[in-house]
Design a protein around this motif. Structure first.
Motif, PDB file in Angstrom:
ATOM      1  N   TYR A   4       0.937  -1.043  -0.057  1.00  0.00           N
ATOM      2  CA  TYR A   4       0.057  -0.135   0.208  1.00  0.00           C
ATOM      3  C   TYR A   4       0.915   1.308  -0.034  1.00  0.00           C
ATOM      4  O   TYR A   4       1.549   1.442   0.919  1.00  0.00           O
ATOM      5  N   LYS A  36      -1.506  -1.211  -4.123  1.00  0.00           N
ATOM      6  CA  LYS A  36      -2.426  -0.291  -4.101  1.00  0.00           C
ATOM      7  C   LYS A  36      -1.918   1.078  -3.997  1.00  0.00           C
ATOM      8  O   LYS A  36      -0.943   1.373  -3.103  1.00  0.00           O
ATOM      9  N   VAL A  38      -2.779   4.733  -2.464  1.00  0.00           N
ATOM     10  CA  VAL A  38      -3.933   5.396  -1.666  1.00  0.00           C
ATOM     11  C   VAL A  38      -3.492   7.028  -1.901  1.00  0.00           C
ATOM     12  O   VAL A  38      -2.668   7.455  -1.368  1.00  0.00           O
ATOM     13  N   LEU A 210      -8.795  -1.555   6.152  1.00  0.00           N
ATOM     14  CA  LEU A 210      -7.667  -2.709   5.432  1.00  0.00           C
ATOM     15  C   LEU A 210      -7.306  -4.098   6.021  1.00  0.00           C
ATOM     16  O   LEU A 210      -6.922  -4.844   5.076  1.00  0.00           O
ATOM     17  N   ASP A 216       1.790  -7.813   4.790  1.00  0.00           N
ATOM     18  CA  ASP A 216       1.380  -6.582   4.026  1.00  0.00           C
ATOM     19  C   ASP A 216       2.615  -5.348   4.405  1.00  0.00           C
ATOM     20  O   ASP A 216       3.077  -5.470   5.220  1.00  0.00           O
TER      21      ASP A 216
END
Length: 505
Positions: A4, A36, A38, A210, A216
């Motif tokens: 992220y 991703k 953000v 999330l 992650d």
């Protein structure tokens, strides 16, 4: 594992941070690493998809904080005039339709003292990006569309101005996903299962949603107003920080105290909570490690990964334009493109064949245009605007830069990848990474207190030397050799190595 990447906003004239993220997205795709990106700013000027797609992100890679809590997908705007007209619920069904400007039409309902102005994606088109509702000469609502209505803003008159007091974000079926209540700088977010009293609370709520795991990775590209919340709420996910600029002020630092760049101060003061830092160059990595050791007696993990890469080295399809120079950047004060104009004008008196193209857009454009006219240089210095330069660099013979600070320099990378000799100031970090003095160009000595006339004279002399005394072909070959170090395959390996290490930590 999902990576992220956190940023604030994005626009049509993106900064190096957004371009660095776009390059990273390409690399992570190639190594099949889910990622991703953000964005946490409230963006009202444009459907965020248009901005992210423009720079190279894929729709399913993008998360907009405010859209995340709805079931509406990141998508281009396709909402039509027919859909808007069907949604209008005035008692007087038949209104007066007229054009107001090139990309707007108005539906007027005189009997009710109301009208709706639809702002179109294209002149004369059918796609509506936004609609504004006015009643009795007061703005009361704005609707924002993608493929459906994404959110609405509600206004009240105050001191003869329209003030927003509420935003409603919708789901695909038109139901309310959540509401934002606004009172000046104060805001409150109302969900079915939560009441949040600030943007900070909203970011925290987002982090919780999330459902991050130890597999992650969070990468913080910009931390203003969100950094502390991410530090406190990343859970077991690994936390990384990317350094996009010079990270300290040399003049304000002493042997016992370092003056960090305020964009990174919080991250550095809490470095032991960071799993890794990333610098774009080995030189900055080395300096940061030295400084952490000196001032904190602690050295965090710091990886050097270029923020850009070259898919391949690009060679000219035809002969390069003789005596041609270019520069490419945001036309901003700190890029000092005006210094380059003065230098080229002076060099042109010695080499009349010289020509110089300036690519980019920015706040300095009008000033630069006036300067070119004042210098009677319009025949050989041109403003070329913002363009995709992928297949343009190799048409030129050399690249100029007068930036006094480059954390990396994507345009410098692209220039060496097209075999261009470079002339730039001897400043950290990009110029020192891509310019080997007297090998593929010239590094010009520079200090902040140096007289401008002397810097311009140095630039002028090196331009003249490049075209009169240097072997351009040798310089070009040296740039290609430097470019090989930044091929995408090399950068992919660096990312694979870093993420592999994090998996095993």
């Amino acid at each position: 594992m999902t990576v992220y990447n956190f940023n604030l906003g994005i626009g049509w004239a993106s900064s190096g941070v957004e371009y660095a993220q776009a390059y990273r997205a390409k690399v992570l795709r190639k190594i099949a690493q889910p990622a991703k990106f953000v964005f946490t700013d409230l963006i009202l000027s444009e459907n965020i998809e248009h901005l992210t797609q423009n720079i190279g992100f894929k729709d399913d890679e993008v998360i907009w904080l405010y859209q995340f809590f709805t079931d509406i997908k990141i998508s281009p705007t396709t909402y039509t005039r027919a859909q808007l007209e069907k949604s209008i619920r005035f008692k007087q069904r038949k209104g007066v339709v007229e054009a107001v400007g090139e990309k707007a039409i108005r539906y007027s309902f005189p009997a009710e003292h109301k009208f709706v102005t639809a702002f179109l994606k294209e002149k004369g088109g059918q796609v509506v990006e936004r609609a504004e509702h006015v009643s009795h000469d007061y703005l009361i609502r704005k609707d924002y569309f993608t493929y459906t209505k994404l959110f609405s803003e509600y206004y009240t008159p105050r001191d003869k101005r329209a003030y927003v007091y509420q935003r409603r974000f919708f789901n695909e079926d038109g139901s309310i996903a959540y509401e934002q209540l606004v009172d000046g700088k104060d805001e409150l977010y109302r969900f079915s299962d939560a009441l949040l009293y600030s943007k900070t609370d909203l970011v925290r709520f987002f982090m919780q949603r999330l459902q991050l795991t130890c597999k992650d990775v969070i990468i913080l590209d910009r931390a203003t107003e969100i950094g502390q919340t991410i530090f406190r709420n990343h859970g077991r996910a690994k936390l990384g920080v990317v350094i996009h600029a010079d990270h300290f002020s040399e003049n304000a630092s002493t042997d016992t105290n370092i003056f960090w760049n305020n964009y990174y101060e919080y991250q550095f003061d809490n470095a032991q909570a960071v799993s890794f830092f990333i610098t774009a160059t080995a030189a900055q990595n080395k300096l940061m490690k030295k400084q952490f050791k000196q001032y904190y007696n602690y050295v965090p993990k710091i990886a050097s990964i270029p923020v850009g890469s070259l898919s391949k080295l690009r060679h000219p399809q035809t002969k390069r334009k003789p005596y041609s120079l270019l520069t490419a950047s945001r036309l901003a004060t700190e890029k000092h493109v005006d210094w380059l104009i003065y230098a080229v004008v002076a060099a042109h008196k010695i080499i009349p064949e010289l020509n110089f193209d300036i690519y980019g857009k920015g706040s300095e454009e009008v000033k630069l245009k006036k300067l070119i006219i004042q210098q009677n240089a319009t025949s050989y210095i041109r403003l070329k605007g913002h363009q995709d330069l992928t297949n343009i660099y190799q048409e030129y013979e050399a690249y100029l830069s007068a930036s006094t600070s480059e954390g990396f320099g994507l345009t410098l990378l692209e220039a060496v990848g097209s075999g261009l000799p470079l002339i730039g100031l001897d400043v950290r970090y990009g110029n020192q990474t891509f310019i080997r003095n007297n090998k593929n160009g010239f590094l010009i000595p520079f200090t902040e207190d140096e007289k401008l006339a002397l810097t311009i004279a140095h630039l002028t002399n090196k331009i003249v030397e490049l075209f009169t005394k240097s072997e351009l072909k040798n310089f070009q070959q040296a740039s290609y050799q430097i470019g090989k170090l930044f091929l995408t395959s090399e950068v992919e390996k660096k990312w694979q190595d870093l993420l592999g290490e994090l998996k095993n930590d």
